[in-house]
Scaffold this active site. Sequence first.
Site, PDB file in Angstrom:
ATOM      1  N   LYS A  79     -19.624   1.987 -66.982  1.00 24.12           N
ATOM      2  CA  LYS A  79     -20.226   1.390 -65.787  1.00 24.12           C
ATOM      3  C   LYS A  79     -19.574   0.037 -65.535  1.00 24.12           C
ATOM      4  O   LYS A  79     -19.242  -0.691 -66.480  1.00 24.12           O
ATOM      5  CB  LYS A  79     -21.730   1.218 -66.021  1.00 24.12           C
ATOM      6  CG  LYS A  79     -22.505   0.763 -64.792  1.00 24.12           C
ATOM      7  CD  LYS A  79     -24.003   0.665 -65.113  1.00 24.12           C
ATOM      8  CE  LYS A  79     -24.823   0.371 -63.876  1.00 24.12           C
ATOM      9  NZ  LYS A  79     -26.274   0.283 -64.171  1.00 24.12           N
ATOM     10  N   SER A 154     -29.227   3.127 -61.219  1.00 28.14           N
ATOM     11  CA  SER A 154     -28.019   2.572 -60.675  1.00 28.14           C
ATOM     12  C   SER A 154     -26.738   3.056 -61.374  1.00 28.14           C
ATOM     13  O   SER A 154     -25.645   2.880 -60.831  1.00 28.14           O
ATOM     14  CB  SER A 154     -28.065   1.044 -60.769  1.00 28.14           C
ATOM     15  OG  SER A 154     -28.072   0.636 -62.113  1.00 28.14           O
ATOM     16  N   SER A 178     -32.183   2.888 -64.991  1.00 31.56           N
ATOM     17  CA  SER A 178     -30.857   3.143 -64.430  1.00 31.56           C
ATOM     18  C   SER A 178     -29.939   4.005 -65.283  1.00 31.56           C
ATOM     19  O   SER A 178     -28.862   4.391 -64.818  1.00 31.56           O
ATOM     20  CB  SER A 178     -30.151   1.822 -64.136  1.00 31.56           C
ATOM     21  OG  SER A 178     -30.685   1.233 -62.984  1.00 31.56           O
TER      22      SER A 178
END
Lengths: 494, 95
Positions: A79, A154, A178
Amino acid sequence: MNCTALSLTQLSGRLAEKALSSVEATEACLRRVEQVDPKVKSFIRVDRDGALRAAQASDARRAAGKTVGVLDGVPVALKDMLLTEGLETTAGSKILRGFIPPYDATVVRLLREAGAPILGKLNQDEFAMGSSTESSAFGPTHNPWDLSRTPGGSSGGSAAAVAAQLCFGALGTDTGGSIRQPAAMTNTVGVKPTYGRVSRYGVIAYASSFDQVGPITRTVADAAAMLQVLARHDARDATSHRVDAPDYSQGLEGGVRGLRIGVPKEYFGDGLDSEVGEAVQRAAKVFEKLGATLTDISLPHTRYALATYYVLAPAEASSNLARYDGIRYGHRAQGIKSLKDLYATTRSEGFGPEVKRRIMLGTYALSAGYYDAYYRKAQQVRTLVQRDFQSAFQNVDVVLSPTSPVPAFRLGEKTQSPLAMYLMDVLTLPCNLAGLPGVSVPCGFTRGGLPMGLQLLGRPFDEAGLLQAARAFEREHDFSSRWPPLTRDARADC
Amino acid sequence: MKLSVDDVRHVARLAALRLSPEEENAFRGQLEDVLGAMSELATLPTAAVPAMCYVQGDGGATRADVVQGELGLEKALQNAPARVGSHFAVPKIIE
């Protein structure tokens, strides 16, 4: 063969047998990224050269009999919240375009030391603020199971990349769900470790008292293997704990006989999709059949968790994001004569709407006259939410619930209503408020073919117990061997 | 919870954000909605409840106060949008 369909641990075994090299596996991933990712849009940066260099180094270690563990040679992706030395890192924000970190996050260093080639950086909601990966400055990621839908967020890029066979595992961050929510929406396994289990050093801060890094993988064993590398004390993170991590893989097959599972009634209320609710109830019966006992429990302050989180996390964000001022790194507005104007113009040009909204919300909650009513009040309610769990864990070992109230929703469906989007975290964020570990594991598909996930929450630092329970469930089904239709079209032989 | 555009401007000033009139309007309504949903917290009696700062107690927080892992000047400055020699450059702050 299509080696990208192997699980992380299967690939590790093939590498150990020298049936496959790390360079071959890494090249296969890179080819798949080229073929599939124009549709999924999970990567925002591919580091072909860096990944291949690491793969060659891994193959050389193996040839010399000096491999360094299960992840050696296994291509993974990160990420974009995680700092990677020399590789642009943006947190999905325009304000960090062009930012080249001068050091690695501790978790990135640990993965490199474990020998894992890093394929690149994955899309996410801007500064991890969102539940659909749509607030990214790079545009949305699409769910590999249905390209018209979001992969959740997310960490949607991480989940989508794993689901589309573009990497063998990925790291995400979980502040209010997330990691777990996108895992549930993509038929992947997501682990949010106990707060303090994994270092936050070099992780771009959203809400520091909540943020944790964890793996998103295809199987529970894969998640255990990645967590093993990440879970250790780091003196560079003052909230990192000194609790030793057990061997997460060792007890994985131990089953759930005698495990006491609590099913909280508050997690099965309004807003829960009926197919998701039914799938989790079916899952509960599976656990019972495997020898666990089910108990109805109550976590009475659950209804306050959403409001508590959306006071505290934006408040922390408004403070953390004050550092983006156009002076030391990132975007800087041009042609500005005064310092105050420079700050305001830089930030207004650099931040997207959801980030501005949360900064405004947090600033309001911390401002004179409102601090006690919002921020302090929410800190007190956070204590009550944690006490609910402490009391429940006196009688049960694990709490079982749905991960997301709904399966993957359509792109654009919730972007006009912040509150509707915030509700996507309603079942995951109590875990973050209480600092607990949580796992999402696939629990089936809707009639329309969308993945669903169940969530297991445990006592602080009992990741091993959660993984063992998740594995017991996983073993009873073939969910982890099902793939999104678009993976059938791609060829990545190796 | 009612908010005026002036309230929104005040908070934006505190947050060092410059908002367009469209943003001011949109945020006014959206913040009203969100703060309205949060007012539920006020209904809960919490006078005797301690406020939580650290979710896992004090953890392993302390270590010797020794400087370590300095970046060095060049690395620290490598991302500066503007620099003058070994300094970050800022607009003039003294008239």
